[in-house]
Structure formats: C-alpha cells, structure tokens
Design an enzyme around this catalytic site. Structure first.
Site, short mmCIF file in Angstrom:
data_model
loop_
_atom_site.label_atom_id
_atom_site.label_comp_id
_atom_site.label_asym_id
_atom_site.label_seq_id
_atom_site.Cartn_x
_atom_site.Cartn_y
_atom_site.Cartn_z
CD GLU A 71 54.13 20.58 15.53
OE1 GLU A 71 53.73 19.42 15.34
OE2 GLU A 71 53.83 21.24 16.53
CG HIS A 89 51.71 24.91 13.02
ND1 HIS A 89 50.69 25.29 13.86
CD2 HIS A 89 52.78 24.67 13.80
CE1 HIS A 89 51.13 25.28 15.11
NE2 HIS A 89 52.40 24.90 15.10
CG HIS A 91 53.04 29.15 17.38
ND1 HIS A 91 54.17 28.84 18.10
CD2 HIS A 91 52.58 27.97 16.87
CE1 HIS A 91 54.41 27.54 18.02
NE2 HIS A 91 53.46 26.99 17.27
#
Length: 211
Positions: A71, A89, A91
């Site tokens: 990413e 970032h 999840h």
C-alpha cells in the site's frame, strides 16, 4: 524515538487494540523526502526497527532489506497532496463494516469534527494500485480520515501519534453508528449543530474565580 521505532510502537498498539489482524494494515511516517513504512507481509506486532524499509517520496527503496508494504503507493499519494507527516491504514472491524455497507459515515457525534465531519468512503479498487491511491486521495480532501470500500480505513496526522489517535476515533465513531443501528435510526447532527460546536470550541465559557 526514531521513525522506525515509532512504526514498531504503533504497530504493536494497533494489534493490541484489535485494529488489525494477521499481516493486514500498514503505517508510515515521513521526515523530509524520506518515508519509513512497515514492510510487506509482516505482522505489525512482530516488527523490529531494522525490518522497516525507508523509501523516498518518489517510491524508490533507500534503505532496508524487506520490501515496503504493497500500500506504499497510497501512502505516497497522500503525502503528495496533503500536509500529512504520518499515515495509518487498518482493517478494523466496525470501520470495515461501514466501508462495506455505506458511501459515507455521517456525523452522529460532534467528535466527527475532529476528522473533518462526514467521513467519505473511497470507491473500491484493488489494493496497492494507482486507482486505489487516487480514490483515497480524493476521499481525504479536507479530512483527517477516510474509509475504503470493502477494505478498511485510513487516517493522517502531523505525527504518527496524531494519525493513530485519529484511527482510534474513526473506529469509535463507526462502532457508535453500527451499534446505534441495532437500537434504531441514529440521529445525524445538522450543519447548524456542528457549526455551534465549532463556535463553542472557539469561545469556551470562562468561570470567574471566587472572590
């Protein structure tokens, strides 16, 4: 604390708080034209400083034996168009729930203002692609956070600590909304109500001292 040490510290915290599982999620922090980023395919709670590669803002590997996170193009796109010095970032569960069911997270609590108000959900694109990077960059315009459709969330900050706290707030706001749906339809704050909060923060009450 060095940039790489910061990645290790906040990587461990992300796992401890359940914001990521396995090798999901990635973090980066910028200093000048260099960016320290978590490596590809590594569990964030198992990182050591030497595992974290350093790239320049054009995406060239400058230091480190491991490959940067897939990413990394998204992180670099954010640095190119914002004043951010750190990107997180994750999840996380509730953030991902919202990201798979909605086009935006409405402001059901005034703390959403700390992230820029309404949190947009970036259109879906395959991870690690220029398309996803462009979608996230657009969703972040004027914001401190965005969600990524069918994927997760991303937050930015002037420091890694600030970006991480924005991630925690984003997940809390998503949880409040999702749990609220189990009771009824969450009430969304109006523009006027949000403006009043901003005004209140700019002009806090002053309490006189007892004579």
């Amino acid at each position: 604390m060095s940039l790489r040490e910061q990645l290790c510290e906040y990587g461990r915290r992300a796992v401890e708080l359940g914001l990521v599982i396995g090798t999901s999620g990635n973090l980066s922090v910028r200093q000048g034209d260099l960016v320290a980023v978590t490596p590809s395919g590594a569990a964030l709670d198992k990182l050591t400083p030497e595992m974290c590669p350093i790239v320049d803002v054009e995406g060239y590997l400058v230091e480190g034996e491991l490959q940067p996170s897939s990413e990394t193009p998204m992180h670099l796109a954010v640095y190119e168009t914002t004043a951010a010095q750190a990107v997180v970032h994750t999840h996380s569960v509730f953030g991902t729930v919202v990201a798979t069911t909605m086009t935006e997270l409405p402001p059901v609590h005034y703390n959403a203002l700390l992230l820029g108000g309404v949190v947009k959900v970036a259109e879906y694109a395959t991870y690690g692609t220029p398309e996803l990077a462009a979608n996230v960059r657009a969703a972040l315009e004027g914001k401190q956070a965005a969600l990524m459709a069918n994927h997760g969330g991303v937050t930015i900050g002037a420091t890694l600590e600030q970006a991480f706290e924005a991630t925690r707030l984003l997940e809390w706001l998503c949880e409040v909304y999702v749990r609220g749906l189990g009771v009824g339809k969450p009430t969304v704050l109006t523009e006027e109500q949000l403006a009043a909060v901003v005004e209140r923060s700019l002009n806090p009450p002053r309490f006189p001292r007892r004579p």
